[in-house]
Design an enzyme around this catalytic site. Structure first.
Site, PDB file in Angstrom:
ATOM      1  N   GLU A  21      -4.470 -67.209  -4.848  1.00 36.86           N
ATOM      2  CA  GLU A  21      -4.521 -67.972  -6.110  1.00 36.86           C
ATOM      3  C   GLU A  21      -4.799 -69.428  -5.797  1.00 36.86           C
ATOM      4  O   GLU A  21      -4.192 -70.013  -4.896  1.00 36.86           O
ATOM      5  CB  GLU A  21      -3.177 -67.948  -6.861  1.00 36.86           C
ATOM      6  CG  GLU A  21      -2.874 -66.688  -7.586  1.00 36.86           C
ATOM      7  CD  GLU A  21      -1.557 -66.779  -8.360  1.00 36.86           C
ATOM      8  OE1 GLU A  21      -1.145 -67.899  -8.758  1.00 36.86           O
ATOM      9  OE2 GLU A  21      -0.948 -65.724  -8.550  1.00 36.86           O
ATOM     10  N   GLU A  25       4.827 -64.303  -4.919  1.00 36.07           N
ATOM     11  CA  GLU A  25       5.646 -65.503  -4.997  1.00 36.07           C
ATOM     12  C   GLU A  25       7.144 -65.219  -5.146  1.00 36.07           C
ATOM     13  O   GLU A  25       7.745 -65.558  -6.178  1.00 36.07           O
ATOM     14  CB  GLU A  25       5.157 -66.392  -6.150  1.00 36.07           C
ATOM     15  CG  GLU A  25       3.697 -66.777  -6.027  1.00 36.07           C
ATOM     16  CD  GLU A  25       3.231 -67.710  -7.152  1.00 36.07           C
ATOM     17  OE1 GLU A  25       3.996 -67.977  -8.080  1.00 36.07           O
ATOM     18  OE2 GLU A  25       2.087 -68.184  -7.073  1.00 36.07           O
TER      19      GLU A  25
HETATM   20  O1  IFM Z   1       0.225 -68.387 -13.665  1.00 37.42           O
HETATM   21  C1  IFM Z   1       0.865 -68.512 -12.444  1.00 37.42           C
HETATM   22  C2  IFM Z   1       0.849 -67.197 -11.701  1.00 37.42           C
HETATM   23  O2  IFM Z   1       1.413 -66.162 -12.422  1.00 37.42           O
HETATM   24  C3  IFM Z   1       1.619 -67.329 -10.407  1.00 37.42           C
HETATM   25  N1  IFM Z   1       1.152 -68.453  -9.643  1.00 37.42           N
HETATM   26  C4  IFM Z   1       1.028 -69.718 -10.315  1.00 37.42           C
HETATM   27  C5  IFM Z   1       0.201 -69.550 -11.579  1.00 37.42           C
HETATM   28  C6  IFM Z   1       0.042 -70.906 -12.294  1.00 37.42           C
HETATM   29  O3  IFM Z   1       1.275 -71.432 -12.625  1.00 37.42           O
END
Ligand code: IFM
Length: 484
Positions: A378, A181
């Site tokens: 994710e 990210e």
């Molecule tokens: O916890 C975070 C993660 O570290 C990165 N992506 C989003 C998740 C939820 O906010």
């Protein structure tokens, strides 16, 4: 009903095979080093920007930090046993840069590497594939002191760190993700100050965008070279947080707002990564805001080093308007308005709208526009869990969220998107950055007083759904000759 869910959401769901997901579909769970490891000052680890940021009063809810987190550094074998119990084949985790290369320069720290070697031993013993991320936001503080991501040198340091990590672990890890990210690292870290290092300097954030991408590209080249030279298999990627931008109305202002939001959130990263060029409309938008991408000769070639897989972190889609609430197309600074509009939708404890069909749209759009195979690295949700009298966590809202998004992935595949896997965020409740420990994303509950782990109902549902889907996928692909 969950008190933070204004609209009813949870359904009663029993595990079932998800149609259309093949037997070799990659199922996983994901974590990140600073969010779970703890042991912040052990075995030679030096502070990262997050250790520093957490100590600034008011930056993290409750003044919390990752010093202990889930104590995974000491409880790692137990956590790997849980992953085995879930039956996912893949574990996505990140290496802590300040543990592997304290201070961000110089030689590797043998003790830091030993932790990851022990983790790889445990995973291998349980037949779980490691999927490693090199950078999940824990920049060594020394590199921030030297300018951080807005400084070009940080990209070079990252490439060195990547090469050093691969030299130590490349014989045991095939799946390498450079960055997690980069939008968050650049924009939340340097423009909005909502995450470490907490700066609020938009032009610096845009320099950070370019140097993160350059760091990715230089690291990708080094990893490709090293893997080829040593004969190691390599599946190389980067993970982006991506959403969708939908116009509130069919007005030209709303269409322009979506173009800008999609440009800043998605195309600014994917165009250089896949096509080797920044999108001109975004470059023009940035110029209006006094910011410039500091591109030097050869940078875009490096950034466009081919990747094998694009990691997609998805949490929500957004509705956009191009006018203020009182109808003006320009904001107080005279800039065009790009305003997120709230909808009457169910929400998570993060107050994020729940929009599973946006995941289908996103994945199909990525296929059409960029054509790189994807894995959802994710997806998941925070809800206010309670421990029931029977000691269990009946988190039907989280189960529903996972089920709806897994269905959305299957729908994207049915529409032609080459989506190869899905990883739940997160394996464990953990340190949710500026929100501290209050927001629980885990499918496994962590009691932070005792560090006891309890599988929530969503974890049991995920386990059984994966098993049933694999079995049904295997039946679907069996030819008459091999049957019975
Ligand atoms: O916890 C975070 C993660 O570290 C990165 N992506 C989003 C998740 C939820 O906010």
């Amino acid at each position: 009903m969950n008190p933070d869910t204004p609209r009813p959401y949870a359904r009663h769901l029993t595990p079932r095979a998800v149609p259309g997901l093949p037997a070799d579909f990659r199922w996983g769970v994901a974590t990140a080093a600073y969010q779970i490891e703890g042991a912040a000052a052990e075995d030679g680890r030096t502070p990262s920007i997050w250790d520093t940021y957490c100590r600034v009063p008011g930056m993290v809810v409750g003044g919390e930090n990752g010093d202990v987190a889930c104590d995974h550094y000491h409880r790692m074998p137990e956590d790997v046993r849980i992953i085995e119990e879930l039956g996912v084949g893949t574990y996505r985790f990140s290496l802590a840069w300040p543990r592997v290369q304290p201070g961000g320069r110089g030689p590797a720290n043998a003790k830091g590497l030993d932790f990851y070697k022990r983790l790889l031993d445990e995973l291998e013993a349980r037949n779980i594939t490691p999927w490693v991320t090199l950078y999940h936001w824990d920049l060594p503080q020394e590199l921030e002191d030297a300018g951080g991501w807005p400084a070009r040198d940080t990209a070079l340091r990252f490439a060195d760190y990547a090469a050093l990590a691969h030299e130590a672990l490349g014989d045991r890890i095939e799946h390498w993700t450079t960055l997690n990210e980069p939008w968050c690292s650049a924009m939340l870290g340097y423009a909005y100050g909502d995450q470490a290092p907490g700066r609020t300097d938009f032009p610096a954030a845009i320099r950070a965008v370019h140097h993160l991408l350059l760091g990715h590209g230089l690291a990708a080249r080094r990893l490709r070279g090293a893997a080829a030279a040593r004969g190691h298999a390599l599946d190389l990627g980067i993970t982006l947080n991506l959403g969708t931008a939908t116009p509130e109305t069919d007005s030209p202002e709303d269409a322009a707002a979506c173009r800008r939001a999609d440009g800043m959130g998605r195309r600014l990263y994917l165009d250089p990564l896949v096509r080797g060029a920044y999108p001109q409309d975004v470059v023009d938008d940035l110029a209006l805001r006094g910011a410039e991408l500091p591109v030097e000769d050869g940078d875009l070639d490096a950034i466009a080093t081919p990747i094998d897989v694009l990691g997609v972190n998805f949490y929500r889609g957004t509705l956009f308007s191009g006018v203020t609430e009182d109808g003006s197309p320009l904001d107080g600074d005279g800039l065009p308005v790009t305003r997120g509009v709230e909808r009457d939708l169910p929400r998570t404890a993060m107050d994020w709208e729940i929009t599973p069909t946006a995941l289908t749209d996103l994945l199909v759009g990525l296929e059409t526009e960029y054509g790189v195979p994807t894995v959802v690295t994710e997806n998941g949700a925070a809800f206010h869990d309670t421990v029931a009298e029977d000691g269990r966590i009946h988190d039907a809202d989280r189960t529903t969220y996972l089920a709806d998004h897994i269905d959305a992935v299957a729908a994207a595949r049915a529409a032609g998107a080459d989506v190869r896997g899905y990883f739940a965020w997160s394996l464990l409740d953990n340190f949710e950055w500026s929100y501290g420990y209050d927001k629980r994303f885990g499918i496994v509950r962590v009691d932070y007083d005792t560090q006891a782990r309890t599988l929530k109902d969503s974890a049991l549902w995920y386990r059984d759904t994966i098993r049933l889907t694999r079995e049904s996928g295997a039946r679907d692909t069996r030819t008459p000759d091999t049957e019975g």
